[in-house]
Design an enzyme around this catalytic site. Structure first.
Site, short mmCIF file in Angstrom:
data_model
loop_
_atom_site.label_atom_id
_atom_site.label_comp_id
_atom_site.label_asym_id
_atom_site.label_seq_id
_atom_site.Cartn_x
_atom_site.Cartn_y
_atom_site.Cartn_z
CD GLU A 17 0.37 -1.23 4.68
OE1 GLU A 17 -0.11 -1.74 3.64
OE2 GLU A 17 -0.33 -0.95 5.66
CG ASN A 147 -4.74 1.20 6.92
OD1 ASN A 147 -4.05 0.87 5.96
ND2 ASN A 147 -4.21 1.54 8.09
CG ASP A 198 -2.91 -1.98 8.47
OD1 ASP A 198 -2.71 -1.62 7.29
OD2 ASP A 198 -2.19 -1.63 9.41
#
Length: 291
Positions: A17, A147, A198
């Site tokens: 991430e 997100n 996301d």
């Protein structure tokens, strides 16, 4: 238009991430959230350093060529890249052992938007915060999985998603402070498309690139929310894109392998790795955080 991303760094992160290109260092920083690890790599995909922390670290902001601000489990912390030293800046849900930080990004004003969520993706117990010039403010609460936090080049629009809703929202922001100045409205409903929203980033033309968890792709949305193009990946859990390279025309993409079945892992041997694709539009250089 469709392109396919190539494997760049075979890290196979549990939950890759927070990719961040540091223009001063010409390095990509990214995280494995579930392993409390921060990586640095060059544009060629060579790991140049990595650090292990004693708490979750999910995202970063640039201070200068030697310092980052980490969005850590207990708050914002200054991080000396050269020495590895850590200095607390401000606590965020520090006494709440059930939450951690997640997707976060710096607005063109230098304001850092920080998302939090339940560690086990529980019912909505997360929030979104705004930090700028020493002041921390709460923007949203009762959030499940924050997100897609990103901003238009002129700083007048913020984008954001609570992933389970499968909607990307937008809001007018003050370009000088990064604070919302209007109501949140729908930018794109992706419930009829592949995966769930996301991480996201906006390019220099104002188009939003959104990673699709469970969708094997990154989708470029035009300013009106329509789909402009798709970047395909050979892994399903795509987490976040970032522009980098000397001309900001390389898109780096983090992915995850958490929760995949043995059969899925066999079909996705590079799940959790970092991918890259060369594109014909430049991204935006990351704005340093205003401490």
């Amino acid at each position: 238009m469709s392109q396919t991303a190539r494997l760049l760094i075979d890290t196979q992160c549990t939950l890759g991430e927070g990719p961040l290109w540091h223009p001063g260092r010409q390095e990509l920083f990214f995280f494995d959230i579930k392993e409390d690890t921060l990586y640095a790599a060059n544009a060629a995909g060579e790991i140049t350093n990595q650090w292990l922390f004693n708490e979750v670290v999910a995202a970063a902001a640039i201070v200068d060529d030697n310092t980052l601000v980490l969005a850590a489990e207990t708050g914002l912390k200054g991080f000396d890249i050269t020495m590895g030293g850590i200095a607390p800046i401000v606590g965020i849900e520090a006494s709440n052992g059930e939450t951690r930080t997640n997707d976060s990004r710096v607005h063109p004003s230098g304001a850092f938007w920080i998302g939090t969520m339940g560690k086990n993706e529980e019912t909505p117990i997360g929030a979104v915060y705004h930090y700028r010039d020493g002041t921390l403010s709460t923007l949203k609460s009762n959030i499940s999985i924050p997100n897609a936090t990103c901003f238009s080049p002129d700083g007048t629009i913020a984008y954001w998603s609570d992933t389970p809703t499968r909607q990307i929202m937008q809001c007018a922001t003050d370009p000088a402070t990064g604070m919302p100045i209007g109501e949140w409205t729908l930018f794109a409903d992706v419930s009829d498309h592949r995966g769930s929203p996301d991480g996201a980033v906006v390019d220099s033309e104002g188009y939003l690139w959104n990673a699709r968890w469970g969708g094997n792709c990154v989708v470029r949305h035009a300013p009106d929310g329509s789909i402009d193009r798709i970047v395909e990946l050979p892994v399903s859990q795509v987490t976040c894109p970032a522009f980098g390279g000397a001309d900001l025309k390389t898109m780096f993409i983090t992915t995850a392998n958490t929760g995949l079945s043995p059969e899925q892992r066999a079909n996705e041997p590079h799940a959790g790795s970092v991918f890259a694709v060369d594109v014909d539009v430049a991204g935006q250089a990351e704005t340093p955080i205003k401490l």
